[in-house]
Design a protein around this motif. Structure first.
Motif, short mmCIF file in Angstrom:
data_model
loop_
_atom_site.label_atom_id
_atom_site.label_comp_id
_atom_site.label_asym_id
_atom_site.label_seq_id
_atom_site.Cartn_x
_atom_site.Cartn_y
_atom_site.Cartn_z
N GLY A 68 0.84 -1.21 0.00
CA GLY A 68 0.00 0.00 0.00
C GLY A 68 0.87 1.25 0.00
O GLY A 68 0.56 2.23 -0.70
N ILE A 69 1.95 1.23 0.76
CA ILE A 69 2.86 2.40 0.80
C ILE A 69 3.48 2.58 -0.60
O ILE A 69 3.53 3.69 -1.13
CB ILE A 69 3.97 2.24 1.86
N PRO A 77 2.46 -1.42 -6.72
CA PRO A 77 2.63 -2.13 -5.44
C PRO A 77 3.82 -3.10 -5.43
O PRO A 77 4.12 -3.68 -4.39
CB PRO A 77 1.31 -2.91 -5.32
N THR A 78 4.46 -3.26 -6.56
CA THR A 78 5.58 -4.22 -6.59
C THR A 78 6.91 -3.55 -6.23
O THR A 78 7.93 -4.23 -6.10
CB THR A 78 5.73 -4.88 -7.98
N LYS A 79 6.88 -2.24 -6.08
CA LYS A 79 8.15 -1.54 -5.79
C LYS A 79 8.50 -1.60 -4.30
O LYS A 79 8.66 -0.58 -3.62
CB LYS A 79 8.05 -0.07 -6.25
N VAL A 80 8.60 -2.83 -3.80
CA VAL A 80 8.95 -3.04 -2.40
C VAL A 80 10.02 -4.12 -2.30
O VAL A 80 9.91 -5.17 -2.96
CB VAL A 80 7.77 -3.59 -1.55
N TYR A 296 -6.73 6.41 -3.70
CA TYR A 296 -7.23 5.62 -4.84
C TYR A 296 -6.19 4.57 -5.21
O TYR A 296 -6.51 3.40 -5.43
CB TYR A 296 -7.52 6.54 -6.03
N ARG A 297 -4.94 4.98 -5.26
CA ARG A 297 -3.86 4.07 -5.66
C ARG A 297 -3.76 2.86 -4.71
O ARG A 297 -3.51 1.73 -5.15
CB ARG A 297 -2.52 4.81 -5.64
N ILE A 298 -3.93 3.13 -3.44
CA ILE A 298 -3.83 2.04 -2.44
C ILE A 298 -4.96 1.04 -2.66
O ILE A 298 -4.74 -0.18 -2.72
CB ILE A 298 -3.89 2.60 -1.00
#
Ligand SMILES: N[C@@H](CCC(=O)N[C@@H](CS)C(=O)NCC(=O)O)C(=O)O
Length: 341
Positions: A68-69, A77-80, A296-298
């Motif tokens: 979510g962050i 959401p994959t940039k973690v 919205y993105r989350i």
């Protein structure tokens, strides 16, 4: 002379204010953006909360939080990068900057929140500590555990509550503590201890790892409060606010009926609360360095809190944990988010 002194003191005051503003200057978001990826402090492997599969795909309630962050910052959401941390090492990893945020079934306590240079941003899972035993031990209450050996993990609140519980009830016990959850569970499974203790959610998760899960039972006592939540360093108010509002966005979305599936439709909603949440009215994300569509993105990429709960720890998961205290306040639970206003 007096005037000069007053001016000097006022000047000093300004300099101090500037220095402290500098110390408080937001930098985590800028660092995360320039790195292009969020470093998320995670569990080494706790089903339902944070666990990688054989291919290195992470899932869990805490994992979704980090996604979510990333979603709100990068719209992706994959940039973690998930960085597995043992109980003992987790807070140092956050203090040292190895991770940007710690989302690892960590209990919000006063000392962790005030003495470590860290702060908790909220509670993404209300928990409490319990015990598991072998059914053949023949006890049905933790108060019957006098003289028992208990397996537990070092560097946790679990260890401390265990001592409190046995002391408060005048019971003797032998603690068998390990550095990792794997060692702890294996030791209990192999019969080295009469009981295994951890957060109740952890009992559900770790039970799945036992050779014969059905030979074991969870005792009815919950001996502590374990509000589990994300933590950040306490020198960056913007980042603290951003992380805090990821949780609040997911809760408000659930309360307003905004889901992963209907969020695009909801962009057309005339409900003012939904409009403010989704950024079709106002620019609430700006104050934490985000865009108007921050929430919205989350929801689009991760879903609301209830969706994440059901998928990871609830009825759609192996754990099958009831919402209980983690239900929304409108449904008799404790999950309550301040409004977007
Ligand atoms: N909520 C407690 C316990 C957290 C904890 O570390 N629990 C263990 C047992 S379920 C765990 O997650 N271990 C996994 C690991 O060390 O990687 C705390 O914050 O101290």
């Amino acid at each position: 002379m007096k005037k000069f002194m007053a001016a000097a003191v006022a000047g000093l005051g300004l300099a101090l204010a500037a220095a402290s503003a500098q110390a408080q200057a937001p930098q985590t978001l800028a660092q995360v953006k320039s790195r292009g990826i969020l470093n998320c402090g995670s569990n080494t492997g706790l089903a339902g909360f944070g666990v990688p599969d054989g291919q290195g795909n992470w899932t869990g309630l805490d994992v979704d939080f980090c996604r979510g962050i990333a979603a709100t910052i990068f719209n992706d959401p994959t940039k973690v990068k998930f960085i597995p941390l043992s109980a003992k090492d987790r807070f140092t990893a956050l203090q040292s900057g190895e991770v940007d945020v710690l989302v690892r079934n960590s209990t919000w306590t006063m000392s962790r929140d005030t003495a470590l240079g860290l702060q908790f941003t909220g509670v993404n899972y209300y928990d409490g500590q319990g015990f598991m035993i072998r059914k053949k031990l023949g006890v049905n209450s933790a108060l019957q555990l006098n003289g028992a050996s208990v397996c537990t993990q070092q560097g946790t609140t679990t260890e401390l509550n265990l001592a409190d519980f046995f002391r408060a009830n005048n019971l003797k016990y032998e603690v068998v503590a390990f550095a990792t959850s794997d060692e702890t569970v294996k030791a209990y499974d192999s019969g080295r201890c009469d009981a295994f203790t951890t957060d109740a959610s952890g009992l559900y998760a770790e039970r799945l790892k036992l050779t014969a899960p059905d030979d074991h039972m969870v005792l009815p006592e919950i001996i502590s409060k374990e509000p589990l939540g994300p933590a950040t360093r306490n020198n960056d108010a913007q980042w603290f606010g951003l992380v805090k509002w990821v949780h609040n966005a997911m809760l408000n979305a659930e309360e307003l009926g905004v889901t992963k599936a209907n969020v695009d439709e909801m962009l057309k909603s005339s409900n003012p609360e939904i409009k403010r949440l989704l950024g079709t009215e106002g620019k609430f994300g700006e104050s934490v360095g985000l865009t108007a569509d921050w929430a919205y993105r989350i929801i689009k990429h991760v879903g609301n809190y209830g969706e994440s709960f059901e998928k990871n720890v609830g009825q759609a998961s192996l754990l099958k944990i009831a919402r209980g205290q983690n239900a929304l306040w409108t449904k008799g639970g404790l999950q309550y988010a301040p409004p977007v206003r």
